[in-house]
Design a protein around this motif. Sequence first.
Motif, mmCIF file in Angstrom:
data_model
loop_
_atom_site.group_PDB
_atom_site.id
_atom_site.type_symbol
_atom_site.label_atom_id
_atom_site.label_comp_id
_atom_site.label_asym_id
_atom_site.label_seq_id
_atom_site.Cartn_x
_atom_site.Cartn_y
_atom_site.Cartn_z
ATOM 1 N N ASP A 1 -25.298 -32.688 -44.634
ATOM 2 C CA ASP A 1 -26.593 -32.934 -45.267
ATOM 3 C C ASP A 1 -27.376 -34.081 -44.649
ATOM 4 O O ASP A 1 -28.395 -34.490 -45.183
ATOM 5 N N HIS A 2 -26.921 -34.617 -43.514
ATOM 6 C CA HIS A 2 -27.676 -35.670 -42.840
ATOM 7 C C HIS A 2 -28.813 -35.057 -42.020
ATOM 8 O O HIS A 2 -28.703 -33.940 -41.511
ATOM 9 N N GLN A 3 -29.882 -35.807 -41.914
ATOM 10 C CA GLN A 3 -31.024 -35.410 -41.100
ATOM 11 C C GLN A 3 -30.612 -35.344 -39.636
ATOM 12 O O GLN A 3 -29.877 -36.195 -39.166
ATOM 13 N N VAL A 4 -31.089 -34.334 -38.929
ATOM 14 C CA VAL A 4 -30.863 -34.209 -37.487
ATOM 15 C C VAL A 4 -32.152 -34.645 -36.798
ATOM 16 O O VAL A 4 -33.232 -34.178 -37.140
ATOM 17 N N VAL A 5 -32.011 -35.570 -35.827
ATOM 18 C CA VAL A 5 -33.162 -36.101 -35.111
ATOM 19 C C VAL A 5 -32.928 -35.883 -33.620
ATOM 20 O O VAL A 5 -31.861 -36.207 -33.097
ATOM 21 N N ASP A 6 -33.933 -35.330 -32.944
ATOM 22 C CA ASP A 6 -33.751 -35.047 -31.516
ATOM 23 C C ASP A 6 -34.000 -36.294 -30.669
ATOM 24 O O ASP A 6 -34.315 -37.363 -31.187
ATOM 25 N N SER A 7 -33.861 -36.160 -29.351
ATOM 26 C CA SER A 7 -33.987 -37.294 -28.440
ATOM 27 C C SER A 7 -35.407 -37.849 -28.380
ATOM 28 O O SER A 7 -35.609 -38.967 -27.900
ATOM 29 N N SER B 1 -27.293 -43.134 -40.172
ATOM 30 C CA SER B 1 -27.933 -42.534 -41.338
ATOM 31 C C SER B 1 -28.484 -41.149 -41.008
ATOM 32 O O SER B 1 -28.901 -40.408 -41.897
ATOM 33 N N ALA B 2 -28.496 -40.794 -39.734
ATOM 34 C CA ALA B 2 -28.912 -39.471 -39.255
ATOM 35 C C ALA B 2 -27.954 -39.045 -38.144
ATOM 36 O O ALA B 2 -27.155 -39.831 -37.660
ATOM 37 N N VAL B 3 -28.068 -37.786 -37.759
ATOM 38 C CA VAL B 3 -27.318 -37.270 -36.611
ATOM 39 C C VAL B 3 -28.325 -37.173 -35.462
ATOM 40 O O VAL B 3 -29.278 -36.403 -35.525
ATOM 41 N N TRP B 4 -28.130 -38.000 -34.426
ATOM 42 C CA TRP B 4 -29.056 -38.109 -33.304
ATOM 43 C C TRP B 4 -28.575 -37.253 -32.145
ATOM 44 O O TRP B 4 -27.419 -37.335 -31.749
ATOM 45 N N LEU B 5 -29.475 -36.455 -31.606
ATOM 46 C CA LEU B 5 -29.140 -35.550 -30.507
ATOM 47 C C LEU B 5 -29.497 -36.157 -29.157
ATOM 48 O O LEU B 5 -30.372 -37.015 -29.059
ATOM 49 N N LYS B 6 -28.838 -35.677 -28.121
ATOM 50 C CA LYS B 6 -29.058 -36.162 -26.756
ATOM 51 C C LYS B 6 -30.285 -35.541 -26.104
ATOM 52 O O LYS B 6 -30.817 -36.086 -25.150
ATOM 53 N N ARG B 7 -30.697 -34.363 -26.587
ATOM 54 C CA ARG B 7 -31.792 -33.624 -25.939
ATOM 55 C C ARG B 7 -32.886 -33.293 -26.946
ATOM 56 O O ARG B 7 -32.664 -33.345 -28.151
ATOM 57 N N PRO B 8 -34.054 -32.898 -26.434
ATOM 58 C CA PRO B 8 -35.126 -32.460 -27.333
ATOM 59 C C PRO B 8 -34.720 -31.207 -28.115
ATOM 60 O O PRO B 8 -33.993 -30.351 -27.605
ATOM 61 N N LEU C 1 -32.637 -27.025 -27.650
ATOM 62 C CA LEU C 1 -31.499 -26.550 -28.440
ATOM 63 C C LEU C 1 -31.903 -25.459 -29.431
ATOM 64 O O LEU C 1 -31.120 -25.087 -30.289
ATOM 65 N N ARG C 2 -33.147 -24.969 -29.317
ATOM 66 C CA ARG C 2 -33.682 -23.913 -30.174
ATOM 67 C C ARG C 2 -33.812 -24.339 -31.631
ATOM 68 O O ARG C 2 -33.666 -23.546 -32.548
ATOM 69 N N LEU C 3 -34.108 -25.618 -31.867
ATOM 70 C CA LEU C 3 -34.213 -26.123 -33.227
ATOM 71 C C LEU C 3 -35.637 -26.194 -33.759
ATOM 72 O O LEU C 3 -35.830 -26.289 -34.947
ATOM 73 N N ARG C 4 -36.628 -26.198 -32.889
ATOM 74 C CA ARG C 4 -37.994 -26.400 -33.370
ATOM 75 C C ARG C 4 -38.892 -25.247 -32.999
ATOM 76 O O ARG C 4 -39.848 -25.396 -32.277
ATOM 77 N N ARG C 5 -38.627 -24.119 -33.520
ATOM 78 C CA ARG C 5 -39.509 -22.973 -33.291
ATOM 79 C C ARG C 5 -40.562 -22.942 -34.384
ATOM 80 O O ARG C 5 -40.251 -22.994 -35.550
ATOM 81 N N GLY C 6 -41.804 -22.855 -33.976
ATOM 82 C CA GLY C 6 -42.873 -22.724 -34.943
ATOM 83 C C GLY C 6 -43.561 -24.010 -35.313
ATOM 84 O O GLY C 6 -44.747 -24.014 -35.544
ATOM 85 N N ASP C 7 -42.850 -25.137 -35.385
ATOM 86 C CA ASP C 7 -43.522 -26.348 -35.808
ATOM 87 C C ASP C 7 -44.296 -27.022 -34.686
ATOM 88 O O ASP C 7 -45.122 -27.880 -34.939
ATOM 89 N N ASP C 8 -44.094 -26.624 -33.438
ATOM 90 C CA ASP C 8 -44.869 -27.190 -32.340
ATOM 91 C C ASP C 8 -46.351 -26.904 -32.493
ATOM 92 O O ASP C 8 -47.185 -27.712 -32.123
#
Length: 100
Positions: free
Chosen positions: A13-19, A67-74, A78-85
């Motif tokens: 349930d932690h927020q995922v934040v990209d690079s 407090s979040a899960v931080w990713l190494k890449r945008p 990783l196919r995480l942000r479809r549509g919100d761009d």
Amino acid sequence: MSEPIDLALGILDHQVVDSEGFRCGKVDDLELGGIQEGKPVVETIIVGRRNRRRVHVPWDEVEKVDSAVWLKRPARELRLRRGDDRLRPLLEWIPGAHAR
């Protein structure tokens, strides 16, 4: 990441934040390996709710966990942000939209 983490408190349930600092969902579930050997390790985090598209992100794409899960890449890689761009130009002006 190789340091021990309490899975229930430290990831689920932690927020995922990209690079790039964009929030791209929450950790909904985990895939574990090594259970039969008695050494469970996280292999994949699953982002997205059950009634929506779920994305499997390999654990080696995680930079750090606090407090979040931080990713190494945008997220888009990783196919995480479809549509919100397409909404980004409308949301850019909101204070905190790029909070890290």
